[in-house]
Scaffold this active site. Structure first.
Site, PDB file in Angstrom:
ATOM      1  N   GLY A  34       0.783  -1.237   0.000  1.00  0.00           N
ATOM      2  CA  GLY A  34       0.000   0.000   0.000  1.00  0.00           C
ATOM      3  C   GLY A  34       0.812   1.283   0.000  1.00  0.00           C
ATOM      4  CB  VAL A  35       4.372   2.014  -0.028  1.00  0.00           C
ATOM      5  CG1 VAL A  35       4.470   1.495   1.392  1.00  0.00           C
ATOM      6  CG2 VAL A  35       4.929   0.995  -1.017  1.00  0.00           C
ATOM      7  N   GLY A  36       2.339   2.707  -2.747  1.00  0.00           N
ATOM      8  CA  GLY A  36       2.320   3.463  -4.000  1.00  0.00           C
ATOM      9  C   GLY A  36       3.098   2.812  -5.142  1.00  0.00           C
ATOM     10  CE  LYS A  37       4.330  -3.185  -3.981  1.00  0.00           C
ATOM     11  NZ  LYS A  37       3.564  -2.873  -2.764  1.00  0.00           N
ATOM     12  CB  THR A  38      -0.127  -0.155  -8.331  1.00  0.00           C
ATOM     13  OG1 THR A  38       0.031  -1.425  -7.706  1.00  0.00           O
ATOM     14  CG2 THR A  38      -0.904  -0.328  -9.622  1.00  0.00           C
ATOM     15  CE  LYS A  59       0.545  -6.936  -7.385  1.00  0.00           C
ATOM     16  NZ  LYS A  59       0.890  -5.974  -6.367  1.00  0.00           N
ATOM     17  CD  GLU A 130       2.613  -3.185  -8.021  1.00  0.00           C
ATOM     18  OE1 GLU A 130       1.923  -2.925  -9.021  1.00  0.00           O
ATOM     19  OE2 GLU A 130       2.171  -3.201  -6.859  1.00  0.00           O
ATOM     20  CB  ALA A 132       3.080  -9.276  -4.402  1.00  0.00           C
ATOM     21  N   GLY A 133       3.404  -6.745  -2.103  1.00  0.00           N
ATOM     22  CA  GLY A 133       3.739  -6.447  -0.709  1.00  0.00           C
ATOM     23  C   GLY A 133       5.090  -5.764  -0.634  1.00  0.00           C
TER      24      GLY A 133
HETATM   25  N1  ATP Z   1       1.090  10.137  -4.034  1.00  0.00           N
HETATM   26  C1  ATP Z   1      -0.153   9.662  -4.043  1.00  0.00           C
HETATM   27  N2  ATP Z   1      -1.199  10.475  -4.345  1.00  0.00           N
HETATM   28  C2  ATP Z   1      -2.461   9.993  -4.370  1.00  0.00           C
HETATM   29  N3  ATP Z   1      -2.790   8.720  -4.094  1.00  0.00           N
HETATM   30  C3  ATP Z   1      -1.779   7.883  -3.783  1.00  0.00           C
HETATM   31  C4  ATP Z   1      -0.426   8.303  -3.741  1.00  0.00           C
HETATM   32  N4  ATP Z   1       0.333   7.231  -3.404  1.00  0.00           N
HETATM   33  C5  ATP Z   1      -0.493   6.205  -3.263  1.00  0.00           C
HETATM   34  N5  ATP Z   1      -1.767   6.584  -3.489  1.00  0.00           N
HETATM   35  C6  ATP Z   1      -2.963   5.766  -3.402  1.00  0.00           C
HETATM   36  O1  ATP Z   1      -2.784   4.858  -2.321  1.00  0.00           O
HETATM   37  C7  ATP Z   1      -3.330   3.585  -2.638  1.00  0.00           C
HETATM   38  C8  ATP Z   1      -2.238   2.534  -2.520  1.00  0.00           C
HETATM   39  O2  ATP Z   1      -1.293   2.777  -3.553  1.00  0.00           O
HETATM   40  P1  ATP Z   1      -0.815   1.589  -4.503  1.00  0.00           P
HETATM   41  O3  ATP Z   1      -1.963   0.718  -4.884  1.00  0.00           O
HETATM   42  O4  ATP Z   1      -0.032   2.180  -5.608  1.00  0.00           O
HETATM   43  O5  ATP Z   1       0.118   0.808  -3.469  1.00  0.00           O
HETATM   44  P2  ATP Z   1       0.909  -0.553  -3.685  1.00  0.00           P
HETATM   45  O6  ATP Z   1       2.209  -0.391  -2.997  1.00  0.00           O
HETATM   46  O7  ATP Z   1       0.936  -0.878  -5.118  1.00  0.00           O
HETATM   47  O8  ATP Z   1       0.004  -1.564  -2.884  1.00  0.00           O
HETATM   48  P3  ATP Z   1      -0.023  -3.180  -3.008  1.00  0.00           P
HETATM   49  O9  ATP Z   1       0.968  -3.671  -2.014  1.00  0.00           O
HETATM   50  O10 ATP Z   1      -1.440  -3.503  -2.630  1.00  0.00           O
HETATM   51  O11 ATP Z   1       0.309  -3.568  -4.406  1.00  0.00           O
HETATM   52  C9  ATP Z   1      -3.907   3.698  -4.054  1.00  0.00           C
HETATM   53  O12 ATP Z   1      -5.272   4.017  -3.970  1.00  0.00           O
HETATM   54  C10 ATP Z   1      -3.126   4.857  -4.654  1.00  0.00           C
HETATM   55  O13 ATP Z   1      -3.799   5.505  -5.702  1.00  0.00           O
HETATM   56 MG    MG Z   2       0.209  -2.554  -6.081  1.00  0.00          MG
END
Ligand code: ATP
Ligand code: MG
Length: 257
Positions: A34-38, A59, A130, A132-133
């Site tokens: 959930g840190v913004g990787k996607t 992914k 990407e 996972a986690g």
């Molecule tokens: N800088 C940002 N501005 C706006 N929204 C953000 C930002 N960073 C992350 N988010 C939002 O936070 C949520 C989690 O981000 P994201 O899905 O990219 O995380 P992840 O690391 O890919 O998670 P996962 O481990 O589930 O794959 C998403 O809804 C994403 O749009």
């Molecule tokens: Mg992701």
């Protein structure tokens, strides 16, 4: 039969390593889920495709919601032909290895995943992978993203949420990557809607602590969902940063402490 299997997987590993050597493989891993990787992966693909490069994302492991796969699919929907974003999907929203153990599913061996990534890297100008986690989340038997990265090579971007605590978590991830021989590491700090006391100092502190590593900070882009149009607009607005992330993450060699 065995020798055929061995030579195929060696060839595929060769493809992945060759892609990495040519600067075409960029891992987007994180200190956590959930840190913004996607979000970063989608921005990189949108930037690449918008600037005439055939940049694609995969992914390999996905657990629980299929949103990541759908969102990545959307940003590269112009790819002609079949393009699988995910090699291994598990329904339970858990670490893939844990979910597979609980439901009796077989997971691919590390070599197979490297083969899968290598085939895809060879088919485009740049492949964003990407995880996972987090970096050490167990994906298959005996491996996490860390061991996949060790086998494939390539540049690595570590994504973290820009808040108190990110310095330690990022340093641990970087040390782990260095310990398996990764030399090209960048860090992306994702701002959150609510700033905390550490948000303004994390980036410079990490630059200094990581020995001059590239550290980028991306702003919070609002609470509204980030659909395709918005992703494309943001990717244009920050194209220089995305180009740097894509190009220089391979070239940024960290100094061992
Ligand atoms: N800088 C940002 N501005 C706006 N929204 C953000 C930002 N960073 C992350 N988010 C939002 O936070 C949520 C989690 O981000 P994201 O899905 O990219 O995380 P992840 O690391 O890919 O998670 P996962 O481990 O589930 O794959 C998403 O809804 C994403 O749009
Ligand atoms: Mg992701």
């Amino acid at each position: 039969m065995n020798s055929i299997l061995v030579s195929r997987s060696q060839a595929a590993r060769g493809l992945a390593v060759e892609a990495a050597r040519r600067g075409r493989l960029l891992w987007v891993t994180g200190i956590d889920t959930g840190v913004g990787k996607t979000l970063l992966a989608r921005l990189l693909v949108a930037w690449g495709r918008g600037s005439g490069r055939d940049v694609r994302a995969v992914k390999p492991f996905c657990a629980g919601s299929m949103d990541d796969i759908k969102e990545i699919d959307k940003v590269q929907s112009d790819i002609v032909g079949k393009w699988e974003v995910c090699r291994c999907y598990v329904r339970r929203p858990l670490a893939p290895w844990v979910a597979a153990r609980q439901s009796g599913l077989a997971l691919p061996a590390r070599g197979e995943v490297i083969e899968w990534i290598g085939d895809r890297a060879a088919a485009c100008d740049g492949l964003v992978v990407e995880g996972a986690g987090g970096l050490a989340t167990p994906l298959g038997q005996g491996y996490s993203a860390l061991e996949l990265i060790e086998a494939s090579g390539g540049g690595v971007v570590v994504v973290g949420t820009n808040r108190l605590g990110v310095i330690s978590q990022t340093r641990l991830a970087v040390i782990a990557l260095q310990n398996v021989g990764v030399q090209s590491i960048g860090v992306v700090l994702m701002d959150r809607s609510r700033a905390d006391a550490a948000m303004r100092s994390n980036a410079w502190a990490l630059r200094e602590l990581l020995g001059g590593a590239k550290v980028w900070r991306l702003p919070w882009y609002g609470n509204n969902s980030l659909g395709l149009n918005r992703i494309q607009t943001i990717s244009k607005n920050i194209q220089k940063t995305l180009a740097q992330i894509f190009r220089t993450s391979r070239l940024c060699t960290l100094h061992r402490a």
